[in-house]
Every structure is written in structure tokens, then in C-alpha cells.
Design a protein around this motif. Sequence first.
Motif, PDB file in Angstrom:
ATOM      1  N   LEU A  15      72.338 137.998  28.451  1.00  0.00           N
ATOM      2  CA  LEU A  15      71.409 137.678  29.842  1.00  0.00           C
ATOM      3  C   LEU A  15      71.325 136.117  29.635  1.00  0.00           C
ATOM      4  CD1 LEU A  15      68.559 140.168  29.531  1.00  0.00           C
ATOM      5  CD2 LEU A  15      70.385 140.253  30.669  1.00  0.00           C
ATOM      6  N   ASN A  16      71.758 135.414  30.752  1.00  0.00           N
ATOM      7  CA  ASN A  16      71.366 134.243  30.748  1.00  0.00           C
ATOM      8  C   ASN A  16      70.067 133.773  31.426  1.00  0.00           C
ATOM      9  OD1 ASN A  16      72.101 131.281  30.467  1.00  0.00           O
ATOM     10  ND2 ASN A  16      72.899 131.081  32.761  1.00  0.00           N
ATOM     11  N   VAL A  17      69.321 133.408  30.707  1.00  0.00           N
ATOM     12  CA  VAL A  17      67.972 133.034  31.322  1.00  0.00           C
ATOM     13  C   VAL A  17      67.515 131.665  31.271  1.00  0.00           C
ATOM     14  CG1 VAL A  17      65.363 133.569  30.665  1.00  0.00           C
ATOM     15  CG2 VAL A  17      67.000 135.072  30.063  1.00  0.00           C
ATOM     16  N   ASN A  18      67.044 131.295  32.458  1.00  0.00           N
ATOM     17  CA  ASN A  18      66.550 130.005  32.701  1.00  0.00           C
ATOM     18  C   ASN A  18      64.924 129.979  33.068  1.00  0.00           C
ATOM     19  OD1 ASN A  18      68.753 127.660  32.359  1.00  0.00           O
ATOM     20  ND2 ASN A  18      69.604 129.530  33.111  1.00  0.00           N
ATOM     21  N   ALA A  19      64.196 129.046  32.400  1.00  0.00           N
ATOM     22  CA  ALA A  19      62.575 129.046  32.736  1.00  0.00           C
ATOM     23  C   ALA A  19      62.521 127.895  33.036  1.00  0.00           C
ATOM     24  CB  ALA A  19      61.840 129.593  31.391  1.00  0.00           C
ATOM     25  N   PRO A  20      61.174 127.663  33.820  1.00  0.00           N
ATOM     26  CA  PRO A  20      60.725 126.349  34.218  1.00  0.00           C
ATOM     27  C   PRO A  20      59.664 125.781  33.123  1.00  0.00           C
ATOM     28  CG  PRO A  20      59.389 128.054  35.120  1.00  0.00           C
ATOM     29  CD  PRO A  20      60.485 128.784  34.392  1.00  0.00           C
ATOM     30  N   THR A  21      59.316 124.636  32.832  1.00  0.00           N
ATOM     31  CA  THR A  21      58.296 124.285  32.277  1.00  0.00           C
ATOM     32  C   THR A  21      56.954 125.071  32.350  1.00  0.00           C
ATOM     33  OG1 THR A  21      57.688 122.478  33.437  1.00  0.00           O
ATOM     34  CG2 THR A  21      59.413 121.803  31.653  1.00  0.00           C
ATOM     35  N   ALA A  22      56.336 125.055  30.997  1.00  0.00           N
ATOM     36  CA  ALA A  22      54.952 125.447  31.364  1.00  0.00           C
ATOM     37  C   ALA A  22      53.964 125.256  32.506  1.00  0.00           C
ATOM     38  CB  ALA A  22      54.248 125.436  29.913  1.00  0.00           C
ATOM     39  N   PRO A  65      72.138 138.766  34.507  1.00  0.00           N
ATOM     40  CA  PRO A  65      73.114 139.728  33.674  1.00  0.00           C
ATOM     41  C   PRO A  65      74.311 139.680  33.864  1.00  0.00           C
ATOM     42  CG  PRO A  65      72.131 140.781  35.644  1.00  0.00           C
ATOM     43  CD  PRO A  65      71.729 139.331  35.835  1.00  0.00           C
ATOM     44  N   LEU A  66      74.896 139.250  32.629  1.00  0.00           N
ATOM     45  CA  LEU A  66      76.562 138.808  32.733  1.00  0.00           C
ATOM     46  C   LEU A  66      77.189 139.680  31.718  1.00  0.00           C
ATOM     47  CD1 LEU A  66      75.861 134.924  32.939  1.00  0.00           C
ATOM     48  CD2 LEU A  66      76.237 136.446  34.901  1.00  0.00           C
ATOM     49  N   THR A  67      78.505 139.454  32.158  1.00  0.00           N
ATOM     50  CA  THR A  67      79.650 140.307  31.186  1.00  0.00           C
ATOM     51  C   THR A  67      80.495 139.350  30.605  1.00  0.00           C
ATOM     52  OG1 THR A  67      81.225 140.711  33.037  1.00  0.00           O
ATOM     53  CG2 THR A  67      79.319 142.132  32.478  1.00  0.00           C
ATOM     54  N   ALA A  68      81.193 139.739  29.353  1.00  0.00           N
ATOM     55  CA  ALA A  68      82.071 139.026  28.639  1.00  0.00           C
ATOM     56  C   ALA A  68      82.942 140.230  27.970  1.00  0.00           C
ATOM     57  CB  ALA A  68      81.262 138.023  27.616  1.00  0.00           C
ATOM     58  N   PRO A  69      84.152 139.695  27.733  1.00  0.00           N
ATOM     59  CA  PRO A  69      84.964 138.754  28.347  1.00  0.00           C
ATOM     60  C   PRO A  69      84.884 138.866  29.899  1.00  0.00           C
ATOM     61  CG  PRO A  69      86.568 140.060  27.548  1.00  0.00           C
ATOM     62  CD  PRO A  69      85.097 140.758  27.352  1.00  0.00           C
ATOM     63  N   ILE A  94      70.933 137.009  24.158  1.00  0.00           N
ATOM     64  CA  ILE A  94      70.055 136.458  25.417  1.00  0.00           C
ATOM     65  C   ILE A  94      70.289 134.906  25.045  1.00  0.00           C
ATOM     66  CG2 ILE A  94      67.943 136.184  26.299  1.00  0.00           C
ATOM     67  CD1 ILE A  94      66.938 139.020  25.512  1.00  0.00           C
ATOM     68  N   ALA A  95      70.831 134.115  26.082  1.00  0.00           N
ATOM     69  CA  ALA A  95      70.683 132.772  26.030  1.00  0.00           C
ATOM     70  C   ALA A  95      69.414 132.346  26.879  1.00  0.00           C
ATOM     71  CB  ALA A  95      72.079 132.262  26.537  1.00  0.00           C
ATOM     72  N   VAL A  96      68.817 131.359  26.337  1.00  0.00           N
ATOM     73  CA  VAL A  96      67.476 130.662  27.111  1.00  0.00           C
ATOM     74  C   VAL A  96      67.432 129.354  27.240  1.00  0.00           C
ATOM     75  CG1 VAL A  96      64.971 131.191  27.002  1.00  0.00           C
ATOM     76  CG2 VAL A  96      66.479 132.735  25.894  1.00  0.00           C
ATOM     77  N   SER A  97      67.176 128.923  28.411  1.00  0.00           N
ATOM     78  CA  SER A  97      67.157 127.577  28.688  1.00  0.00           C
ATOM     79  C   SER A  97      66.020 127.067  29.313  1.00  0.00           C
ATOM     80  CB  SER A  97      68.574 127.014  29.342  1.00  0.00           C
ATOM     81  OG  SER A  97      69.449 127.492  28.710  1.00  0.00           O
ATOM     82  N   MET A  98      65.615 125.898  29.139  1.00  0.00           N
ATOM     83  CA  MET A  98      64.424 125.301  30.019  1.00  0.00           C
ATOM     84  C   MET A  98      64.791 124.293  30.912  1.00  0.00           C
ATOM     85  SD  MET A  98      60.505 123.905  28.879  1.00  0.00           S
ATOM     86  CE  MET A  98      61.395 122.354  28.126  1.00  0.00           C
ATOM     87  N   TYR A  99      64.587 124.418  32.383  1.00  0.00           N
ATOM     88  CA  TYR A  99      64.742 123.375  33.219  1.00  0.00           C
ATOM     89  C   TYR A  99      63.927 122.084  33.151  1.00  0.00           C
ATOM     90  CZ  TYR A  99      64.753 121.117  37.750  1.00  0.00           C
ATOM     91  OH  TYR A  99      65.024 120.001  38.893  1.00  0.00           O
ATOM     92  N   VAL A 100      64.289 121.121  33.033  1.00  0.00           N
ATOM     93  CA  VAL A 100      63.566 119.901  32.695  1.00  0.00           C
ATOM     94  C   VAL A 100      63.728 118.918  33.831  1.00  0.00           C
ATOM     95  CG1 VAL A 100      63.195 118.016  31.279  1.00  0.00           C
ATOM     96  CG2 VAL A 100      63.699 119.869  30.249  1.00  0.00           C
TER      97      VAL A 100
END
Length: 255
Positions: free
Chosen positions: A166-173, A235-239, A117-123
Motif C-alpha cells: 500500500l502506498n499511503v499519503n496523508a495530510p499534516t495533522a 493498493p499496488l503490485t510488485a513486480p 506499507i509505505a507512508v508519506s506526509m504531504y507538506v
Amino acid sequence: MHVLLTNDDGIDEAGLRALYDALDDVAEVTAVAPADDQSAVGRRLSTRVDVREHDLGYAVEGTPVDCVVVGLQSLLSDVDIVVAGCNRGANLGQYTLGRSGTVSAAVEATFFERPAIAVSMYVPSDEVDFRTYDPGPEVYAEAARATRYLVEETAADGVFGIADYLNVNAPTAERAAGEMVVTEPSTFYDMDADREGDVVHLRDRIWERMNDDTVPDPDGTDRRAVLDGKVSVSPLTAPHTVTYHETLSSLSERF
């Protein structure tokens, strides 16, 4: 459950600590993360790295991909899932998938047949100066909540029988709507390059469009979800998927 936690911002970043604390309640967590900032290095790989012990696990003088390889093949045993993040800044759209060190760490894990799981936060860049922005762990609360939920729930429900990561992107709290939606990475792309004499300035205009909410991303895309304050899960696949191509097959036969 044993979680290998990494990132690309560096092991001492608040985003990694936020995920570590959230996951530590439900799993054994070992951080194997870059000793310093390795943002946007993609899948760059080293041939030699220095490793030192850290309060959270191990600091690696290398890239996020180095961390995954070293962690799985040398430092740790019985890792059940790899989590990369939380990145300070979003990784949205198809074009970011190959650039991001955070996403690249998740992709690397799939080659070792580990779910990731890759997790990022939108700023929002209109609210803060991204170059100097240094949020505390509390700002990552929605990203941490989503990560813990996904780590707990996907282990048993077969998600990773279909998706590789999974590529996850979340907002700030403070911008969080409290919802999670399944999305596809946006296809819209708006890079620019302005020349001034011998210097060319490269600029990703997506962020300006997100500030103005003029990005033409429909419902169901990752950027639209985050702009609406929702947690985006792609939900993503590799390669990369290979598709049969009749014309290309004909060309190869005539070669």
C-alpha cells in the motif's frame, strides 16, 4: 505482530518516531533504518553495510532497500509486515514510485513475500520552506493514526491477498479531514529542465501546481485526495504487471 519499521529520511527523523510510537501500542516494532538521509535513492542496493544498535532497533549505513534486506535476512526473525515512513514529503503519482526510497523499501519487502506499507506526509511548500522544515511528531498524527489502523485491520481482512503493498499519503495533522479513500496514483507529470550556461536546473512543477490547486487530477487519484485533506491509500503490485501484447508477440516471432 512483529513490524519492521524503516524509512529513507534517517532513523532519527520525527516521522519514523511518530510511526514507532503509534505502532508500539499494538505490535512489536523494530526499526531498521538508514543512519542518515537516503531520500530519493530508489532501489539502490549496497554490497556491504555497517550496522549499529539504536534505541529503536538498528541504524544501517545504507539505503532503505539495504535496510529491508538486512533486516529480514540477518537481523530479525518472524517479521509479519514492513512499514516504511513516515516520509517528510508526499510520494504521489506514478512517476514517484521508482524514485522514492520509502516506496522502494515497501517494494523490496514484497520480494520476500512480506506485506508492506509505505507512508508519506504531504507538506505544502507554500506554507513552509521544505529545505529547513523540521516538524515534530505531532504533525504526523494523521499519518500515524492511518498507519496504525491499516496495520491492525489489513492483517486479517485479505487486503494483501490482492495488493502486494500500500502506498499511503496523508495530510499534516492540521489539514486533515479525518477521511481515508482508496486511490490510484496520478498519471499527470510536469518535470522541467532549464539550462543556464553549463548548468541545468531540474524542477518538479507538480508542487507549484499543488500549491495553486491547478493540478488536473480527478477524484479517485492520490494527489486529489491529499489536496482535499484525506488519507490516500493506493493498493499496488510488485513486480510490474506484464500484459500480453499481440503486436509485440508478432514482432518477436519474426525476429
